[in-house]
Design a protein around this motif. Structure first.
Motif, PDB file in Angstrom:
ATOM      1  N   GLY A  86      63.825 -73.396  -5.765  1.00  0.00           N
ATOM      2  CA  GLY A  86      64.320 -72.312  -6.622  1.00  0.00           C
ATOM      3  C   GLY A  86      65.515 -72.728  -7.456  1.00  0.00           C
ATOM      4  N   TRP A  87      65.617 -74.007  -7.731  1.00  0.00           N
ATOM      5  CA  TRP A  87      66.717 -74.647  -8.466  1.00  0.00           C
ATOM      6  C   TRP A  87      68.035 -74.591  -7.712  1.00  0.00           C
ATOM      7  N   ALA A  88      67.989 -74.271  -6.437  1.00  0.00           N
ATOM      8  CA  ALA A  88      69.196 -74.317  -5.604  1.00  0.00           C
ATOM      9  C   ALA A  88      69.319 -75.724  -5.008  1.00  0.00           C
ATOM     10  N   ASP A  89      70.493 -76.045  -4.514  1.00  0.00           N
ATOM     11  CA  ASP A  89      70.682 -77.338  -3.856  1.00  0.00           C
ATOM     12  C   ASP A  89      69.914 -77.386  -2.549  1.00  0.00           C
ATOM     13  N   ALA A 143      67.076 -78.402 -13.936  1.00  0.00           N
ATOM     14  CA  ALA A 143      67.293 -79.502 -12.986  1.00  0.00           C
ATOM     15  C   ALA A 143      68.771 -79.871 -12.896  1.00  0.00           C
ATOM     16  N   ALA A 144      69.504 -79.697 -13.975  1.00  0.00           N
ATOM     17  CA  ALA A 144      70.934 -80.015 -13.977  1.00  0.00           C
ATOM     18  C   ALA A 144      71.732 -79.069 -13.080  1.00  0.00           C
ATOM     19  N   LEU A 145      71.154 -77.938 -12.697  1.00  0.00           N
ATOM     20  CA  LEU A 145      71.833 -77.012 -11.785  1.00  0.00           C
ATOM     21  C   LEU A 145      71.909 -77.573 -10.369  1.00  0.00           C
ATOM     22  N   THR A 148      71.338 -82.965  -6.782  1.00  0.00           N
ATOM     23  CA  THR A 148      70.502 -84.128  -6.510  1.00  0.00           C
ATOM     24  C   THR A 148      69.277 -84.099  -7.414  1.00  0.00           C
ATOM     25  N   GLU A 149      68.647 -85.247  -7.571  1.00  0.00           N
ATOM     26  CA  GLU A 149      67.450 -85.333  -8.396  1.00  0.00           C
ATOM     27  C   GLU A 149      66.319 -84.523  -7.761  1.00  0.00           C
ATOM     28  N   THR A 150      65.572 -83.833  -8.596  1.00  0.00           N
ATOM     29  CA  THR A 150      64.440 -83.038  -8.134  1.00  0.00           C
ATOM     30  C   THR A 150      63.237 -83.945  -7.947  1.00  0.00           C
ATOM     31  N   ALA A 151      62.682 -83.963  -6.748  1.00  0.00           N
ATOM     32  CA  ALA A 151      61.513 -84.803  -6.482  1.00  0.00           C
ATOM     33  C   ALA A 151      60.287 -84.250  -7.200  1.00  0.00           C
ATOM     34  N   VAL A 152      59.520 -85.167  -7.782  1.00  0.00           N
ATOM     35  CA  VAL A 152      58.222 -84.840  -8.360  1.00  0.00           C
ATOM     36  C   VAL A 152      57.205 -85.247  -7.298  1.00  0.00           C
ATOM     37  N   VAL A 153      56.503 -84.267  -6.741  1.00  0.00           N
ATOM     38  CA  VAL A 153      55.621 -84.493  -5.599  1.00  0.00           C
ATOM     39  C   VAL A 153      54.173 -84.506  -6.070  1.00  0.00           C
ATOM     40  N   VAL A 154      53.494 -85.604  -5.763  1.00  0.00           N
ATOM     41  CA  VAL A 154      52.086 -85.767  -6.132  1.00  0.00           C
ATOM     42  C   VAL A 154      51.236 -85.505  -4.894  1.00  0.00           C
ATOM     43  N   LEU A 155      50.276 -84.612  -5.044  1.00  0.00           N
ATOM     44  CA  LEU A 155      49.337 -84.285  -3.968  1.00  0.00           C
ATOM     45  C   LEU A 155      47.988 -84.870  -4.361  1.00  0.00           C
TER      46      LEU A 155
END
Length: 165
Positions: A86-89, A143-145, A148-155
């Motif tokens: 939710g764009w939270a840390d 993402a700047a909120l 840490t870097e937001t993981a891009v998850v591939v399923l």
């Protein structure tokens, strides 16, 4: 502060609903899915919009199944989600679970499948991040909120697991 300055500030720091609101909406979405027996709550991505899927992971501590509804885009046969919380840390629980138990299942609007998860890295991450930017022009600002870097998850699709005989 002038109106011009305010608009610059608004563009660089998007507004995110309060955490209580985000969590309530997540709960309502899951509840709607449950009470309609899955008839409502999932959709395929169309054009420049994301779809929704139901991901079921194995708990990293409990070993119990946990389900969550997530946004996704398609990349060929792969499904791509952002571990954004939710764009939270902090990392979302589903992503922490997948880091320990990478095999999971997804329910889509047109059926279910077994998947294997991994975090996109390097060129793959850049390509998939750009794909998400096509869907959400404010992605970098959101993402700047996070600290840490937001993981891009591939399923990735995987074969159905063998059942013990």
């Amino acid at each position: 502060m002038s109106n011009e300055r305010r608009s610059v500030v608004n563009r660089s720091a998007p507004r995110v609903p309060p955490r209580w609101f985000v969590r309530t909406m997540w709960g309502l979405h899951r509840g709607l899915y449950r009470i309609t027996a899955g008839r409502v709550g999932l959709r395929k991505p169309r054009g420049r919009s994301w779809g929704t899927l139901r991901l079921t992971t194995t708990g990293r501590s409990t070993g119990c199944e946990h389900s969550v509804i997530l946004a996704y885009v398609e990349d060929g046969p792969d499904l791509v989600c952002l571990a954004m919380n939710g764009w939270a840390d902090g990392e979302p629980s589903w992503w922490l679970n997948l880091q320990v138990h990478a095999e999971a299942t997804v329910d889509l609007a047109d059926g279910s499948r077994f998947v294997q998860a991994h975090a996109a890295q390097g060129i793959e991450r850049e390509r998939l991040w750009a794909r998400w930017q096509e869907v959400d022009a404010n992605l970098d600002a959101y993402a700047a909120l996070r600290s840490t870097e937001t993981a891009v998850v591939v399923l990735e699709p995987r074969p159905e697991p063998r059942r013990p005989s």
